[in-house]
Design a protein around this motif. Structure first.
Motif, mmCIF file in Angstrom:
data_model
loop_
_atom_site.group_PDB
_atom_site.id
_atom_site.type_symbol
_atom_site.label_atom_id
_atom_site.label_comp_id
_atom_site.label_asym_id
_atom_site.label_seq_id
_atom_site.Cartn_x
_atom_site.Cartn_y
_atom_site.Cartn_z
ATOM 1 N N GLN A 78 23.100 24.629 28.529
ATOM 2 C CA GLN A 78 24.309 23.913 28.932
ATOM 3 C C GLN A 78 25.555 24.488 28.262
ATOM 4 O OE1 GLN A 78 23.401 19.773 28.126
ATOM 5 N NE2 GLN A 78 22.718 19.445 30.237
ATOM 6 N N ALA A 79 25.453 24.917 27.013
ATOM 7 C CA ALA A 79 26.596 25.525 26.335
ATOM 8 C C ALA A 79 27.032 26.783 27.076
ATOM 9 C CB ALA A 79 26.244 25.849 24.887
ATOM 10 N N ILE A 80 26.064 27.589 27.491
ATOM 11 C CA ILE A 80 26.365 28.810 28.245
ATOM 12 C C ILE A 80 27.002 28.456 29.591
ATOM 13 C CG2 ILE A 80 25.281 30.735 29.469
ATOM 14 C CD1 ILE A 80 23.306 30.886 27.054
ATOM 15 N N ALA A 81 26.494 27.410 30.254
ATOM 16 C CA ALA A 81 27.061 26.980 31.543
ATOM 17 C C ALA A 81 28.520 26.554 31.381
ATOM 18 C CB ALA A 81 26.231 25.841 32.123
ATOM 19 N N CYS A 82 28.817 25.854 30.280
ATOM 20 C CA CYS A 82 30.200 25.424 30.036
ATOM 21 C C CYS A 82 31.124 26.629 29.904
ATOM 22 C CB CYS A 82 30.277 24.565 28.768
ATOM 23 S SG CYS A 82 29.520 22.939 28.914
ATOM 24 N N MET A 83 30.700 27.611 29.122
ATOM 25 C CA MET A 83 31.547 28.792 28.934
ATOM 26 C C MET A 83 31.644 29.617 30.208
ATOM 27 S SD MET A 83 30.749 29.915 24.975
ATOM 28 C CE MET A 83 28.978 29.595 24.959
ATOM 29 N N ASN A 84 30.582 29.674 30.990
ATOM 30 C CA ASN A 84 30.647 30.357 32.289
ATOM 31 C C ASN A 84 31.667 29.707 33.213
ATOM 32 O OD1 ASN A 84 28.850 32.485 31.920
ATOM 33 N ND2 ASN A 84 27.072 31.277 32.532
ATOM 34 N N ALA A 85 31.867 28.397 33.023
ATOM 35 C CA ALA A 85 32.836 27.654 33.843
ATOM 36 C C ALA A 85 34.240 27.706 33.236
ATOM 37 C CB ALA A 85 32.380 26.205 33.997
ATOM 38 N N GLY A 86 34.406 28.433 32.132
ATOM 39 C CA GLY A 86 35.719 28.564 31.512
ATOM 40 C C GLY A 86 36.106 27.395 30.623
ATOM 41 N N LYS A 87 35.110 26.611 30.194
ATOM 42 C CA LYS A 87 35.393 25.439 29.357
ATOM 43 C C LYS A 87 35.015 25.726 27.900
ATOM 44 C CE LYS A 87 35.869 23.221 33.341
ATOM 45 N NZ LYS A 87 37.210 23.038 33.951
ATOM 46 N N HIS A 88 35.866 25.289 26.984
ATOM 47 C CA HIS A 88 35.500 25.284 25.569
ATOM 48 C C HIS A 88 34.368 24.275 25.398
ATOM 49 C CE1 HIS A 88 39.149 27.550 24.658
ATOM 50 N NE2 HIS A 88 39.824 26.682 25.393
ATOM 51 N N VAL A 89 33.523 24.491 24.389
ATOM 52 C CA VAL A 89 32.369 23.599 24.253
ATOM 53 C C VAL A 89 32.028 23.337 22.789
ATOM 54 C CG1 VAL A 89 30.718 25.524 24.428
ATOM 55 C CG2 VAL A 89 29.964 23.200 24.979
ATOM 56 N N GLN A 90 31.730 22.075 22.517
ATOM 57 C CA GLN A 90 31.130 21.687 21.245
ATOM 58 C C GLN A 90 29.743 21.143 21.572
ATOM 59 O OE1 GLN A 90 31.586 18.527 17.503
ATOM 60 N NE2 GLN A 90 33.142 18.549 19.081
#
Length: 318
Positions: A78-90
């Motif tokens: 899910q962290a990788i999916a967030c970054m693939n979508a251009g979102k910062h992630v915690q």
């Protein structure tokens, strides 16, 4: 700063309570396994969207960043999916439950340049910050840390006493807090040993574990973990240094003689989760690497991966 939160369980609400205290933060989307839970939490915290799939939040152009409080087994993907979508992630601790997955998350962060932070809360608790400040100032050198992480969890329940959809893990989750904190306070870990007790017949995990660590500074750490402890619950840290001894219990700190230490002014809040979220938001706004970035905590997962392989070799378990 427009936030989506995935995983609206006990820990998800702790983040939402912390985010309420940070100026300029808006909770936009709540994602949870159950639609009714997502809608209920969204209404409580004023989010205009709720749903059951992370992809729903990632497709929104009014989401800047995501906080993941989902089951351990989903964190890395899910962290990788967030970054693939251009979102910062915690992503809440642990980053992953394999060393390879931890490396993959770092690779994606390096490719995208987005903020990717892991919820190693002990770096932010005022008690541990006080000790860290002493170390940085050259006023304290850790000789030994003695840490107890104890729960009574013979059934698959969360912190609210509700049934969990996934199984927690002493090594990949709870030990990660202390392994990272020890390295943060005493230097890179160069030796690590572990033994574990019997596996629970239903949960399929070891319920008791003992870990020994040594850092490049020569400091040692002894960590005892149990899901069988029917007594005081939580994690208790004894720092034995060359100039002082401290005992940390979450956000509180006392001397080795149980004398309370005033932590006023150490941080802007006494809530470690809120401080963690403040760092996440600040790092995004300032375009910098946060404390507890995936790069900073990665070595913790190298150590855990080595310990996991050692435990499998010892017991012939997969």
């Amino acid at each position: 700063m427009r936030i989506a939160l995935a995983g609206a369980g006990a820990f998800g609400e702790k983040h939402l309570d912390g985010l309420k205290n940070i100026d300029g933060v808006e909770i936009v989307s709540i994602i949870s396994r159950r639609a009714e839970q997502a809608a209920e939490v969204a209404a409580k915290y004023g989010a205009r969207h709720s749903g059951t799939e992370l992809s729903e939040a990632l497709e929104r152009d009014d989401v800047d960043a995501v906080i993941l409080c989902t089951p351990t087994q989903m964190h890395a993907e899910q962290a990788i999916a967030c970054m693939n979508a251009g979102k910062h992630v915690q992503v809440e601790i642990p980053l992953s439950d394999t060393w390879a997955d931890a490396e993959a998350v770092l690779k994606k962060q390096q490719e995208t340049g987005l903020v990717c932070m892991v919820g190693h809360t002990r770096r932010f608790n005022p008690s541990h910050q006080y000790v860290h400040n002493k170390i940085v100032a050259g006023e304290l050198s850790i000789q030994q840390m003695d840490v107890q992480t104890y729960f009574f969890r013979r059934k698959n329940m969360n912190a609210k006493g509700e049934a969990r959809s996934w199984t927690d893990h002493l090594l990949w989750h709870h030990a990660a807090h202390t392994i990272d904190l020890f390295a943060y306070q005493a230097g890179k870990i160069v030796t690590a040993n572990a033994i574990q007790g019997p596996k629970h017949p239903e949960l399929g995990i070891a319920m008791d574990m003992s870990i020994q660590l040594k850092s490049e500074s020569g400091a040692i750490c002894t960590l005892s973990l149990s899901f069988n402890n029917d007594g005081p619950l939580g994690t208790f840290f004894r720092y034995i240094g060359d100039t002082a001894t401290y005992i940390a219990r979450y956000d509180d700190l006392v001397t080795g003689k149980e004398e309370p230490i005033d932590l006023t002014g150490v941080t802007v809040s006494n809530n470690g989760i809120e401080l963690q979220d403040r760092e996440f938001i600040a790092a995004i706004r300032e375009g910098r690497e946060p404390n507890s970035s995936v790069a900073q905590v990665l070595d913790c997962y190298r150590v855990i991966g080595e310990l996991a392989a050692s435990l499998e070799a010892q017991d012939g378990w997969s």
